[in-house]
Scaffold this active site. Structure first.
Site, PDB file in Angstrom:
ATOM      1  N   THR A  48     145.458  34.132  34.622  1.00  0.00           N
ATOM      2  CA  THR A  48     145.086  35.431  34.064  1.00  0.00           C
ATOM      3  C   THR A  48     143.586  35.492  33.792  1.00  0.00           C
ATOM      4  OG1 THR A  48     145.287  34.957  31.679  1.00  0.00           O
ATOM      5  CG2 THR A  48     147.325  35.397  32.903  1.00  0.00           C
ATOM      6  N   ASP A  72     143.595  40.966  29.015  1.00  0.00           N
ATOM      7  CA  ASP A  72     142.649  40.905  27.906  1.00  0.00           C
ATOM      8  C   ASP A  72     143.460  40.414  26.715  1.00  0.00           C
ATOM      9  OD1 ASP A  72     141.066  41.330  25.691  1.00  0.00           O
ATOM     10  OD2 ASP A  72     140.373  43.312  26.294  1.00  0.00           O
ATOM     11  N   ASN A  99     143.203  29.381  27.028  1.00  0.00           N
ATOM     12  CA  ASN A  99     141.874  28.880  27.344  1.00  0.00           C
ATOM     13  C   ASN A  99     140.780  29.939  27.154  1.00  0.00           C
ATOM     14  OD1 ASN A  99     140.046  26.836  28.827  1.00  0.00           O
ATOM     15  ND2 ASN A  99     139.829  28.679  30.077  1.00  0.00           N
ATOM     16  N   SER A 150     140.457  24.011  22.445  1.00  0.00           N
ATOM     17  CA  SER A 150     139.598  24.109  21.280  1.00  0.00           C
ATOM     18  C   SER A 150     138.238  23.540  21.654  1.00  0.00           C
ATOM     19  CB  SER A 150     140.234  23.364  20.095  1.00  0.00           C
ATOM     20  OG  SER A 150     139.415  23.438  18.943  1.00  0.00           O
ATOM     21  N   TYR A 164     131.656  30.579  15.604  1.00  0.00           N
ATOM     22  CA  TYR A 164     132.453  29.999  16.689  1.00  0.00           C
ATOM     23  C   TYR A 164     133.171  28.748  16.188  1.00  0.00           C
ATOM     24  CZ  TYR A 164     133.636  27.337  20.873  1.00  0.00           C
ATOM     25  OH  TYR A 164     134.309  26.604  21.803  1.00  0.00           O
ATOM     26  N   LYS A 168     137.365  27.858  15.794  1.00  0.00           N
ATOM     27  CA  LYS A 168     138.065  26.691  16.325  1.00  0.00           C
ATOM     28  C   LYS A 168     138.755  25.899  15.213  1.00  0.00           C
ATOM     29  CE  LYS A 168     137.402  27.490  20.601  1.00  0.00           C
ATOM     30  NZ  LYS A 168     138.569  27.986  21.390  1.00  0.00           N
ATOM     31  N   THR A 199     129.794  23.599  32.051  1.00  0.00           N
ATOM     32  CA  THR A 199     130.586  24.729  32.530  1.00  0.00           C
ATOM     33  C   THR A 199     129.795  26.014  32.328  1.00  0.00           C
ATOM     34  OG1 THR A 199     131.626  25.228  30.397  1.00  0.00           O
ATOM     35  CG2 THR A 199     132.670  23.519  31.758  1.00  0.00           C
TER      36      THR A 199
END
Length: 292
Positions: A48, A72, A99, A150, A164, A168, A199
């Protein structure tokens, strides 16, 4: 070296029965790497993303083994529909991997309430919507494995991205409670905690910036300078370890990816324990008498 190669080979080995994954945020970063790797080893994936065209190539290359869905995660109704559609298409879901997420860049003072709410909608409430949609299906099929991406920042914190980090920490608390709640149903839970990796997570697509205050400019410049020198892992090295974990008969609640996490978390908890112990007498005095 032999043991290391054995571990890698074990992680690359195909499971006896192909596993069925449901993965959010499959368009980039770990989501894309893990989707690709799962399909390559013969698993089936419901992939997705917010924009369907960003994952259309999976369908072209892997045919009926992949189901691409627009999602979403902040839309709970859409999340439920996607989970139901994936379950109907494949007949089961073995692994539900949350994710999708992003980071808000800004000091605690700089971030606006709407920015913080939007972050929590994606990083906390979005995964909860997917989990709540999946649980009745996993119970009915007799089990499954819920995975959540996480970060090592679910254990420690950094300045400038404090909100942020807080998302987590909440994410981890939710999954830890969930693990106890669903254990009687044969459902397992694992929190995946990557360290720093090369990434797209640090790209503009995965970051949102609060309007800055001049008084933090020098502090933030030093912080970003430190980040540029940080050693980052290769995301393509992660699938073998991930597969070894999910194929295990006894997967852990928490699972580090990378070699830097354990030392940093040990250091953080050593410091916390020392502070608690140093203040133990004062803290214990606050207990009062049980006879009162």
């Amino acid at each position: 070296m032999t043991q290391q190669m054995d571990n890698v080979n074990a992680g690359n080995a195909k499971p006896t029965t192909p596993k069925v994954w449901f993965i959010t945020g499959a368009s980039r970063g770990f989501g894309r790497v893990w989707t690709e790797a799962a399909l390559k080893r013969g698993d089936k994936v419901a992939a997705t993303a917010r924009k369907l065209e960003s994952i259309a190539d999976f369908s072209e290359r892997y045919g009926e083994n992949v189901l691409t869905l627009e999602l979403d995660v902040t839309d709970a109704a859409q999340a439920k529909a996607a989970v139901m559609q994936a379950h109907k298409y494949f007949g089961r879901l073995d692994l539900v991997l949350n994710n999708a997420g992003y980071s808000l860049v800004g000091t605690i003072e700089e971030a606006k309430p709407d920015e913080i709410r939007a972050l929590y909608e994606t990083n906390i409430l979005g995964p909860v919507a997917v989990i709540q949609a999946a649980l009745p299906l996993l119970r009915a099929q007799g089990g499954g494995h819920i995975l959540g991406t996480s970060s090592n920042l679910g254990q420690v914190t950094l300045p400038v991205i404090g909100y942020y980090c807080s998302s987590k920490w909440a994410f981890e608390a939710i999954h830890e409670s969930l693990a106890e709640e669903v254990k009687p149903f044969g459902i397992r839970v694992t929190i995946i905690e990557p360290g720093a990796y090369a990434t797209e997570f640090g790209s503009q697509a995965s970051l949102k910036f609060s309007e800055g205050l001049d008084l933090y400019a020098d502090f933030k410049a030093k912080f970003f300078g430190t980040l540029t020198t940080m050693e980052r892992g290769n995301p393509e090295a992660t699938p073998a370890s991930l597969f070894k974990m999910v194929d295990s008969a006894n997967p852990p609640l928490r699972f580090f990816l990378g070699s830097h996490n354990l030392p940093s978390v040990k250091s953080a908890y050593t410091e916390r324990l020392k502070i608690w112990e140093d203040w133990a007498d004062v803290s214990n005095a606050a207990q009062g008498s049980s006879n009162q």
